[in-house]
Scaffold this active site. Sequence first.
Site: not given
Length: 287
Positions: A46, A208
């Site tokens: 990360y 989306e």
Amino acid sequence: MKYSRLIAGTMTWGIWGKALQKTEIIDLMGHCIENGITTFDHADIYGGYTTESDFGKAFKDSGIDRTSIELISKCGIQYLSDNRNNSVKHYNYSKDYIIWSAENSLNLLNSDYLDLLLLHRPSPLMQPEEIAEAISNLKSRGLIKSFGVSNFTASQMALINKYSTIDVNQIEFSLTQHSAMHDGILDHMMTNTVTPMAWSPLGSVFREDTEQNRRIHKQLGALLEKYNASEDQLLLAWILKHPSLIHPVIGTTTKKRITDAANAINIELELEDWFKILVACQGHKVP
């Protein structure tokens, strides 16, 4: 329960997201803990191998009792980064590397032990006996309390579990990505007492604009008043109802969303409402 019911994912706390400063990380850790979220999920990669260090510096100055929280990290992915001399993204699960990676994560996190170490993704070249030697070494030295995997299939779990006890499998799971209910992964975990953790628990619902997501929003909207809840809370409640006791890993750094997520634990969806949400996602009735 070894881990909090909801888990704070730290992937976007560093330069891959909000690039939080030390005081902001300390504040966010405190907010999570106040809301019952005591488990923090990391991975060595990360922030291009920087976020564990950022978190560790904040943790050191936070005054938080190490025994009051749980730290998870993952290893194995060799990421292309200025901080590593890799020419291609690949996986490394040699004994020496796993041990070194766990020790390095502990050093960066300013902790004497990890509550859980995960193999980040399966490798075609992983040797379960060698992995077992590394895990045995780390456990015997008190450097890790538990061991698990991430993104592993049922057969891959069975392979590793032949030599090392798997306690956790962290998988992608949400309303819009619920294949683990049908491909045997969650069945395998329930059969073998493996704790499921779910990354990206809200799926694609808010990312989306698709026909599927419009159906989902319509169905969730019809249930908001009944449960006095928001859409994201209902999506988490849908996951939390599964009998495998999935632990969602939430990635938000927004305090209100963290508080809202924590309150989702108290929402008990009625059976038919759970299936209404599933049907909205699938676009057809169940068989």
